[in-house]
Design a protein around this motif. Structure first.
Motif, PDB file in Angstrom:
ATOM      1  N   GLN A 222      -7.318 -88.008  -6.211  1.00  0.00           N
ATOM      2  CA  GLN A 222      -7.904 -87.340  -5.044  1.00  0.00           C
ATOM      3  C   GLN A 222      -7.224 -86.005  -4.812  1.00  0.00           C
ATOM      4  O   GLN A 222      -5.992 -85.911  -4.817  1.00  0.00           O
ATOM      5  CB  GLN A 222      -7.770 -88.230  -3.804  1.00  0.00           C
ATOM      6  N   VAL A 223      -8.053 -84.973  -4.608  1.00  0.00           N
ATOM      7  CA  VAL A 223      -7.576 -83.645  -4.245  1.00  0.00           C
ATOM      8  C   VAL A 223      -8.283 -83.256  -2.948  1.00  0.00           C
ATOM      9  O   VAL A 223      -9.514 -83.221  -2.894  1.00  0.00           O
ATOM     10  CB  VAL A 223      -7.865 -82.601  -5.340  1.00  0.00           C
ATOM     11  N   THR A 224      -7.510 -83.007  -1.889  1.00  0.00           N
ATOM     12  CA  THR A 224      -8.106 -82.674  -0.597  1.00  0.00           C
ATOM     13  C   THR A 224      -7.613 -81.312  -0.126  1.00  0.00           C
ATOM     14  O   THR A 224      -6.502 -80.882  -0.448  1.00  0.00           O
ATOM     15  CB  THR A 224      -7.764 -83.737   0.461  1.00  0.00           C
ATOM     16  N   TYR A 225      -8.455 -80.663   0.670  1.00  0.00           N
ATOM     17  CA  TYR A 225      -8.166 -79.333   1.211  1.00  0.00           C
ATOM     18  C   TYR A 225      -8.337 -79.394   2.726  1.00  0.00           C
ATOM     19  O   TYR A 225      -9.470 -79.462   3.223  1.00  0.00           O
ATOM     20  CB  TYR A 225      -9.120 -78.291   0.626  1.00  0.00           C
ATOM     21  N   GLY A 226      -7.238 -79.399   3.438  1.00  0.00           N
ATOM     22  CA  GLY A 226      -7.316 -79.520   4.885  1.00  0.00           C
ATOM     23  C   GLY A 226      -8.026 -80.779   5.322  1.00  0.00           C
ATOM     24  O   GLY A 226      -8.668 -80.803   6.376  1.00  0.00           O
ATOM     25  N   TYR A 464       2.489 -85.068   5.986  1.00  0.00           N
ATOM     26  CA  TYR A 464       1.576 -83.924   5.974  1.00  0.00           C
ATOM     27  C   TYR A 464       0.124 -84.382   6.090  1.00  0.00           C
ATOM     28  O   TYR A 464      -0.677 -83.789   6.830  1.00  0.00           O
ATOM     29  CB  TYR A 464       1.771 -83.113   4.698  1.00  0.00           C
ATOM     30  N   ASP A 465      -0.241 -85.448   5.376  1.00  0.00           N
ATOM     31  CA  ASP A 465      -1.609 -85.969   5.475  1.00  0.00           C
ATOM     32  C   ASP A 465      -1.918 -86.410   6.909  1.00  0.00           C
ATOM     33  O   ASP A 465      -3.029 -86.180   7.422  1.00  0.00           O
ATOM     34  CB  ASP A 465      -1.799 -87.141   4.514  1.00  0.00           C
ATOM     35  N   ASP A 466      -0.958 -87.041   7.568  1.00  0.00           N
ATOM     36  CA  ASP A 466      -1.160 -87.451   8.966  1.00  0.00           C
ATOM     37  C   ASP A 466      -1.320 -86.231   9.866  1.00  0.00           C
ATOM     38  O   ASP A 466      -2.145 -86.235  10.801  1.00  0.00           O
ATOM     39  CB  ASP A 466       0.028 -88.298   9.442  1.00  0.00           C
ATOM     40  N   GLU A 467      -0.550 -85.201   9.590  1.00  0.00           N
ATOM     41  CA  GLU A 467      -0.642 -83.977  10.377  1.00  0.00           C
ATOM     42  C   GLU A 467      -2.015 -83.311  10.226  1.00  0.00           C
ATOM     43  O   GLU A 467      -2.592 -82.819  11.206  1.00  0.00           O
ATOM     44  CB  GLU A 467       0.464 -83.018   9.920  1.00  0.00           C
ATOM     45  N   ILE A 468      -2.550 -83.328   9.025  1.00  0.00           N
ATOM     46  CA  ILE A 468      -3.873 -82.757   8.782  1.00  0.00           C
ATOM     47  C   ILE A 468      -4.937 -83.532   9.554  1.00  0.00           C
ATOM     48  O   ILE A 468      -5.830 -82.941  10.194  1.00  0.00           O
ATOM     49  CB  ILE A 468      -4.195 -82.770   7.274  1.00  0.00           C
ATOM     50  N   ARG A 469      -4.870 -84.838   9.505  1.00  0.00           N
ATOM     51  CA  ARG A 469      -5.861 -85.647  10.229  1.00  0.00           C
ATOM     52  C   ARG A 469      -5.771 -85.407  11.727  1.00  0.00           C
ATOM     53  O   ARG A 469      -6.799 -85.426  12.422  1.00  0.00           O
ATOM     54  CB  ARG A 469      -5.653 -87.127   9.902  1.00  0.00           C
ATOM     55  N   ALA A 470      -4.588 -85.142  12.209  1.00  0.00           N
ATOM     56  CA  ALA A 470      -4.432 -84.911  13.649  1.00  0.00           C
ATOM     57  C   ALA A 470      -4.942 -83.534  14.063  1.00  0.00           C
ATOM     58  O   ALA A 470      -5.592 -83.389  15.107  1.00  0.00           O
ATOM     59  CB  ALA A 470      -2.959 -85.072  14.038  1.00  0.00           C
ATOM     60  N   ASN A 471      -4.674 -82.514  13.264  1.00  0.00           N
ATOM     61  CA  ASN A 471      -5.060 -81.141  13.628  1.00  0.00           C
ATOM     62  C   ASN A 471      -6.500 -80.805  13.283  1.00  0.00           C
ATOM     63  O   ASN A 471      -7.116 -79.957  13.941  1.00  0.00           O
ATOM     64  CB  ASN A 471      -4.126 -80.147  12.943  1.00  0.00           C
ATOM     65  N   ASP A 472      -7.056 -81.412  12.228  1.00  0.00           N
ATOM     66  CA  ASP A 472      -8.442 -81.191  11.792  1.00  0.00           C
ATOM     67  C   ASP A 472      -8.782 -79.692  11.713  1.00  0.00           C
ATOM     68  O   ASP A 472      -9.514 -79.161  12.558  1.00  0.00           O
ATOM     69  CB  ASP A 472      -9.409 -81.884  12.746  1.00  0.00           C
TER      70      ASP A 472
END
Length: 971
Positions: A222-226, A464-472
């Motif tokens: 998996q490669v995700t961007y924001g 970092y993944d948790d931070e991305i989900r929180a900030n969207d």
């Protein structure tokens, strides 16, 4: 210039203010190496000679010179702080000098992003937001085709396609290019990817830039961007993930300004500063970026390539970087982008990336070969790969200590990046006594998986993944994409510019490409005129009788073929421009279909003028019917045939993955079309099952149109020939008949309309229908080409693959094969002194002057240069990018073929003999080779021709094998 002697070991030759040209050559005994390929360590030292050979060296290939002596560098902390305070009216203009001061460099970098990202300092006022899309990679495995998937083509290769087993595009033995990679890069951070060639660095960068996955057998993980999946990220817009390849491929006949302005036209945002026009925006950004990269004096210089004089290698690299920056990517991936840059330019480039990353919260990923410690310190994290396996990922400042703790030792003055990549090289790494560190990629990966650094990296990635989900950040990203589009562009389009804007910019660029090749332009018209005169002389003044009637068909068919093959250059053009098209498509500059439409628009006037020149000469020399409407129809059909042929040739090229395969298809198609054109054989003599080829053939309709146009309303006299019975006793026309088809008994002539209908079944009343059919074929080919180019791509983000002879492909990323190759290379390296047997001599040069002709006079590139080298000594030729190092090497190696060289060059105190080029080894900056030879064949060819004639053939072949083993290329 100074030549500084450091005893017998090292000399440094430092140049300034020289620009160079490029040539191609090789040799054996006296090596001159143009090693301007990213040597950024700059750690060598030497002492000064008491009597240096001196002088200044002045400028360049294309009438340009630059003074970089006063160049200062970018301060990152000051840059970020100053950027946030810049006033809206800041606009950097190009300075008179080529170099940049600190202030200029800051403004240049800021203004690029200010205008292309709609400006940090203005986003609050006009509603713009930063596109903060960090990257997170989980368990990424990329499976590629094995080396046995593709083999070198031969004349019999086309028959392989008759076997269904060869139809599978993903045949061959697969192997893991990347194996279970986990990494991340936050927005506002920089990630450095290190590894030896073949480690998988370029593949990782392509995956990070979200390029096409079509070249690979399988991509897992998996490669995700924001927070967006790769497939979702690709839907929002092209150019958001930028991959900048290592190679610098541009249109050589364009100038720097033309190349950059084209990119700017397709990336001008619709939302700009108040009262700012498109042209003002482009000019400000262009001046800024040229000042930033020291190209202000090269704006009117042709880009050039290995065959055409233009920018130096370093200047061309800076232009490639500039073009990529115009693309406004959110995730920027730079693949060895400092190759060809001098150390100072490479460092400034890295610091500019640092400023843009900090200020614009961009996600920056880069790979460097031979990076200096200064460049390395600009990065937050580092990912080290070996044979596709991750052997370290984490903070850059901790990487060196990690490998030292494993038992490796770093030599004094060795840069950190070199040490990190060197630990994977058995010939380079140094193991401390008492340690048993890993020795191959699998062992390195196993040690990494068990390390504390690995556990800490996984924890940071989860946070970092948790931070991305929180900030969207996806919402702000979507809003900004809409603001970046030009007014009139569809909201769902992946491109910033409208179709009309794209076609307009592309048409202008194609005109500049065509008109920039002055030599090709002049020679093409000379060729057309000469060949038209030859054609006209062969069919000169055909008479209006039976003999002239029979030759008219051949004359018209010859004219048709000539104009059809005027467009043969379009066939090769489909392959030469593929890499540029793919890069621009990835940057989101334009639709491939828009590029084709622009080509068609340019074809119309160019081929119209060429066909007109040919038609004027041949029509009147042929002695065709002198009637105005017939002449213009003759010209129009030839013009339309040239246009239609160009589209047909392009279509065959666009549908083919290789030039070789398309040549076979083109030959087959042309033979079929020309055979069934309806001239010989005629339509009624064709086999019924092949008559369909005639009706699906634009050549057939063009020939019908030309022949009916000429014969319509004409009569041809048969009284002097072709009458039967013939002889002095048969003089009464009532008892004679014309032998030509369509003749009427008792008539001394034959009607042209009747002759065509009886012989070829061509109806002159359908002349307009034939012309219209040809026009429709042209339109059909245009549509098919546009459709093919838009949805079919044979080049995927610079992906390259090794091609071997059948049965010779080695195993890839195999541990056993890796150990075997390491043993062979180690043995060959130990015997290097006996392998490379070279004669040596003292080479001296003094008062070297080199001038080249330019419009209005001459330009001096080298001014009174002197120096020397002797056996056992290495001399470093140093200078900034574009200083002229290659020019001096070309002159010393006797590779210059134009201009005037003056001065003294001596080998062992004697003037140079005619064999100097043969005994001189010259490794140039650009890699120019015959692409159709294997590596072994190329070296054998050189050895057989350049080594002494008395050396036995077997000895030459053995020598080549030892060199291949030493260079790790035996497989």
């Amino acid at each position: 210039m100074g030549v500084n002697g450091g005893g017998d070991d090292l000399h440094e030759v430092e140049l300034s203010n020289i620009h160079q040209g490029e040539t191609s050559s090789q040799g054996t005994d006296l090596p001159f190496l143009d090693t301007n390929n990213n040597i950024n360590n700059n750690n060598a030292s030497s002492s000064s000679s008491s009597q240096p050979f001196s002088s200044g060296i002045n400028n360049n290939n294309d009438n340009n010179e630059r003074d970089r002596d006063n160049k200062e560098h970018v301060d990152v902390a000051e840059g970020v702080s100053a950027f946030q305070k810049l006033d809206a009216d800041i606009a950097s203009e190009a300075r008179g000098a080529g170099g940049t001061t600190t202030e200029e460099a800051q403004q240049g970098g800021f203004n690029i992003r200010e205008y292309f990202e709609d400006s940090v300092r203005e986003h609050g006022a006009i509603g713009h937001k930063l596109k903060k899309m960090g990257l997170s990679v989980h368990d990424l495995t990329v499976v590629g085709q094995g080396a046995d998937a593709t083999t070198i083509d031969t004349n019999l290769s086309i028959f392989r396609w008759l076997w269904p087993g060869n139809w599978n595009p993903k045949r061959g033995t697969p192997f893991n290019i990347l194996h279970n990679i986990n990494a991340f890069c936050k927005d506002g951070e920089m990630l450095l990817v290190l590894g030896r060639p073949g480690a998988g660095c370029s593949t990782f960068l392509r995956m990070a830039a979200n390029t096409s996955r079509r070249p690979y057998v399988e991509v897992r993980g998996q490669v995700t961007y924001g927070g967006l999946d790769a497939s979702e990220f690709a839907k929002y817009g092209r150019g958001e993930g930028i991959y900048v390849p290592e190679e610098d491929v541009h249109y050589p006949t364009l100038t720097v300004e033309e190349t950059m302005m084209f990119a700017l036209k397709n990336k001008t945002p619709g939302s700009r500063l108040p009262e700012e026009r498109h042209r003002d925006f482009r000019n400000k950004v262009f001046n800024t970026i040229m000042s930033m990269f020291g190209l202000t004096k090269q704006t009117q210089t042709m880009v050039g390539n290995e065959y055409m004089r233009g920018l130096s290698g370093g200047e061309r690299k800076r232009m490639t970087i500039s073009e990529a920056m115009v693309a406004q990517g959110t995730v920027d991936c730079w693949d060895c982008s400092t190759r060809g840059l001098d150390a100072a330019s490479a460092y400034d480039y890295a610091k500019s990336l640092r400023i843009m990353t900090d200020t614009l919260r961009k996600t920056t990923i880069a790979s460097f070969y031979q990076a200096s410690d200064n460049i390395y310190d600009q990065f937050d994290r580092v990912l080290i790969l070996e044979k596709g396996r991750c052997i370290y990922f984490g903070p850059a400042k901790e990487a060196k200590q990690y490998f030292i703790d494993l038992g490796f030792d770093c030599e004094p003055r060795k840069s950190t990046p070199d040490f990190l990549t060197g630990v994977t090289n058995p010939q380079e790494r140094i193991v401390r006594p008492g340690y048993n560190p890993p020795s191959n990629s699998a062992e390195f990966e196993e040690v990494w998986q068990r390390s504390e650094h690995k556990a800490r990296a996984e924890q940071e990635q989860r946070q970092y993944d948790d931070e991305i989900r929180a900030n969207d950040p996806v919402g702000d990203f979507r809003e900004q994409l809409l603001l970046d589009k030009s007014k009139g562009a569809r909201s769902g389009s992946k491109y910033s510019a409208t179709i009309r804007e794209q076609v307009t910019a592309l048409a202008l660029r194609q005109w500049q490409v065509w008109f920039g090749d002055k030599f090709g332009l002049v020679t093409s018209y000379i060729s057309i005129i000469v060949q038209a005169l030859i054609y006209g002389s062969v069919f000169y003044q055909m008479t209006p009788d039976a003999i002239g009637l029979l030759t008219r068909g051949g004359a018209l068919f010859a004219a048709l073929l000539f104009n059809a093959f005027l467009a043969i250059g379009a066939f090769a053009g489909t392959f030469m421009g593929r890499s540029i098209l793919q890069r621009h498509r990835a940057y989101g500059l334009y639709h491939p279909a828009a590029y084709h439409i622009a080509q068609v628009l340019l074809d119309v006037p160019i081929m119209g003028m060429q066909s007109l020149v040919f038609a004027i000469i041949t029509y009147f020399m042929y002695g065709l019917h002198l009637q105005a409407d017939k002449f213009f129809i003759f010209f129009f059909v030839l013009w339309l045939m040239a246009l239609c042929s160009a589209e047909l040739f392009r279509l065959i090229g666009n549908l083919s993955p290789s030039l070789y395969l398309s040549q076979q298809v083109l030959s087959l198609v042309l033979i079929m079309m020309l055979t069934y054109v309806g001239f010989a054989p005629t339509y009624q003599s064709m086999k019924p099952w092949f008559q369909w080829i005639h009706w699906a053939n634009p050549f057939g309709y063009a020939f019908r149109a030309l022949f009916t146009n000429e014969m319509k309303g004409q009569t041809f006299d048969c009284s002097t020939s072709s009458h039967i019975p013939a002889g002095p006793a048969y003089l009464d026309p009532a008892f004679r008949v014309c032998s030509l088809p369509g003749a009427t008994p008792g008539a001394t002539f034959v009607d042209g309309d009747a002759y065509l209908l009886a012989t070829y079944q061509f109806d002159t009343n359908q002349r307009g229908l034939y012309v219209m059919a040809l026009l429709l074929f042209w339109i059909l080919y245009i549509f098919l080409n546009a459709l093919t180019m838009e949805y079919l791509s044979w080049v995927s983000s610079g992906h390259t693959q090794h091609i071997y002879k059948r049965g010779k492909a080695p195993k890839q990323n195999d541990a056993a094969e890796e150990a075997r190759n390491a043993e062979i290379v180690a043995k060959a390296s130990e015997n290097i002194n006996t392998t490379l047997e070279m004669r040596a001599g003292v080479f001296m040069w003094n008062n070297i002057n080199y001038t080249v002709p330019v419009p209005g006079g001459e330009l001096q590139l080298l001014d009174n240069i002197g120096g020397w080298i002797k056996p056992g000594q290495m001399t470093a030729l140093m200078g900034s990018s574009g200083a002229g190092k290659t020019t001096l090497l070309d002159v010393l190696a006797q590779r210059k073929t134009q201009g005037k060289v003056e001065g003294t060059m001596l080998l062992n105190g004697m003037p140079l003999r005619v064999d100097f080029e043969r005994i001189t080894g010259y490794v140039e900056q650009m890699d120019v080779h015959d692409p159709h030879l294997t590596v072994r064949e190329a070296l054998l060819f050189s050895a057989k021709l350049r080594q002494e004639a008395h050396v036995p053939l077997q000895e030459k072949e053995d020598y080549v094998e030892r060199v291949l083993e030493m260079m790790d290329m035996a497989s």
